[in-house]
Write a protein that holds these residues in place. Sequence first.
Motif, PDB file in Angstrom:
ATOM      1  N   VAL A 331       0.881  -0.890  -0.023  1.00  0.00           N
ATOM      2  CA  VAL A 331      -0.112   0.043  -0.079  1.00  0.00           C
ATOM      3  C   VAL A 331       0.912   1.232  -0.135  1.00  0.00           C
ATOM      4  O   VAL A 331       1.471   1.419   1.049  1.00  0.00           O
ATOM      5  N   GLU A 332       0.892   2.086  -1.222  1.00  0.00           N
ATOM      6  CA  GLU A 332       1.756   3.204  -1.333  1.00  0.00           C
ATOM      7  C   GLU A 332       1.124   4.387  -1.832  1.00  0.00           C
ATOM      8  O   GLU A 332      -0.158   4.281  -2.103  1.00  0.00           O
ATOM      9  N   ASP A 333       1.880   5.352  -1.650  1.00  0.00           N
ATOM     10  CA  ASP A 333       1.363   6.693  -2.159  1.00  0.00           C
ATOM     11  C   ASP A 333       2.703   7.611  -2.657  1.00  0.00           C
ATOM     12  O   ASP A 333       3.115   8.173  -1.883  1.00  0.00           O
ATOM     13  N   PRO A 334       3.009   7.422  -3.983  1.00  0.00           N
ATOM     14  CA  PRO A 334       2.307   6.654  -4.961  1.00  0.00           C
ATOM     15  C   PRO A 334       3.162   5.334  -5.457  1.00  0.00           C
ATOM     16  O   PRO A 334       4.182   4.920  -4.518  1.00  0.00           O
ATOM     17  N   ILE A 335       2.694   4.419  -6.326  1.00  0.00           N
ATOM     18  CA  ILE A 335       3.221   3.240  -6.486  1.00  0.00           C
ATOM     19  C   ILE A 335       4.566   3.596  -7.152  1.00  0.00           C
ATOM     20  O   ILE A 335       4.242   4.261  -8.447  1.00  0.00           O
TER      21      ILE A 335
END
Length: 630
Positions: A331-335
């Motif tokens: 789960v990332e921000d962004p990938i």
Amino acid sequence: MEGFSEAARQKGEPLWEVLLRENKITESWLADMYSRRLKVPVVELSFQPIDAEAAHRLPESLVRKYLCVPFACHGRHLKVAFIDPADLAAIQAVEFFTGCKVHPFVALRTQVLEAIEENFSRSQAVDIIDQASEGPDVQLVPLLQDLDLDEAGSLKASEIPPIIKLVNLVMAEALRVHASDIHIEPSEHEIRIRLRVDGVLRDFLQTPGWLHAGLTTRLKVVGKLDIAEKRVPQDGRFKVRLHNKVTDIRLSTLPTQFGEKVVMRLLGSTGGIPEPNQLGVPQKHLGTVLEAVMQPQGMIIVTGPTGSGKTTTLYSLLNRKRSSEVSIVTVEDPIEYQLEGANQVQVNPKAGLTFASCLRSILRQDPDSILVGEIRDRETAEIAFHAAMTGHLVLTSLHTNSSIATVMRLLDLGVDPFVITSSVTLIMAQRLARAICNECREVYTPAPRVLHRLRWDDPNFILSRGKGCKACHGTGFQGRIGMYEILNMTPGVREAINERGSEAKIRKAARSSGFVSLREDALEKIHSGITTPDEVLRVIQSADEPATCPRCGQPVPAETGKCLSCVDSAQFRCLACGQEIAPNWLVCPRCSTPVPRGRTEAGLPSTLNVTISPTNLRPGHAKKGPGTVQ
């Protein structure tokens, strides 16, 4: 005249064009008529020098559409020569596009057309782009198709060939040099375009300021932003395809004094995911790191400032865990990387998809390994630690200055000390420094102030740097290497954390188990000829790496160089082998050389009252029992 008016109406032409073409009137008569009727001055463009700054405030498309030439400007006031100054729509369009108050003049049709051909057919932007080498074809995804918008000429300005070619040129160059960011910065008269390569911004191109509106509009359209909104920051995304490779671009705009600044982050443009042994982790700690990754549960935290390579390190470690038998969810921000076999989730706060809500759902998806892009708040920290304690391997990042400061940050977030010691396997603090170019390596002597700031204790050591060549674009550096600080959760460190000890106490416990600080790892890479002292000082603050007393492990003030607890110097060494020793030792533990009594080097008093204990003696020496020596 009625017949002429009807013919002009049917052809969609102005009446004066029909009259001029039919030789019913002359250009001089038309200009004089407009001047008398509208009270506007006449300008002779054949004798009037045209200011380049004024001319470049309008794109060629608008100039040809309205048959006008801006020839002078004074601040926010623009003088423009029109063939038909009665065309209010043309004046309003010029004012809207330039943001200036337009002062109309009337000029002969022939002179206006000649001025357009002379000043706009080969615009400065075209010259700049034509002088650059022809790069490969760059395709922006999604493409600007089936759009028939006309924001007072802004969109049409973005579609002129110089704008399209300029955007493609910048994108191609950024991908070629593996840039991580593109900065487009407007000023009063020009636009500066810079690329961040290896963590350092470098100038790439300067273009005239009138291109700014078209350039930002082009990027806003492909990034799905509101082209009419220029007062608030906006964020968007798009993709660039080059050589059948698609790169994600994160777009951000920011209103500034002279227009919108645009910054684009190129995600994953620096290449594939490196192996852990290519990151720069010290060899003696690499086994510990790999062992922690292969554990079935626990937490690995990578910490450091923005741009220090935390995500690359996390993905490198996670890549070692990847197999058909393991379920991986991120789960990332962004990938930033595409990892085959992993289920990657993009955070979307506007839709309610936050780190915390994602983690709750992920725990119900039966994962084995979880990558959390960043722990930003207490709620995310609690869920991440709960996952680490319930049989999952969690990899995450945090913004702190050192590995030990990470523990203090977690305590500030409200995480219980027992939860930290029972969940965290190890903490890695890191920085990225540029590596010396091997093509132009040379020997040099750094400035004394640089050695002093690094607390370098060997001024005669031969150091290297890059002279600058074509391979490194004259920078002297090529590529980057990581500098790491590994905090392993040993029993002593766990005990200090459970007692809510200070950073100094935790550092002392870590030192006893072979802890190596960021500064010490950086000095080792300088010794190895990988990077330079100046580069280390660029990325590591001296305050981040305090000197410690060799006896008690307490921080030593840089001003005095003496431990406040022991009145020892942090640089008290054996005269024979250079080993750090405490002043109450009788012999050096490395070479068995006796320590001279009454030594005054390194700021020690000439006479010491020292209690002798069995621990002061090297094995094999006679035990003399407690006593006092003068």
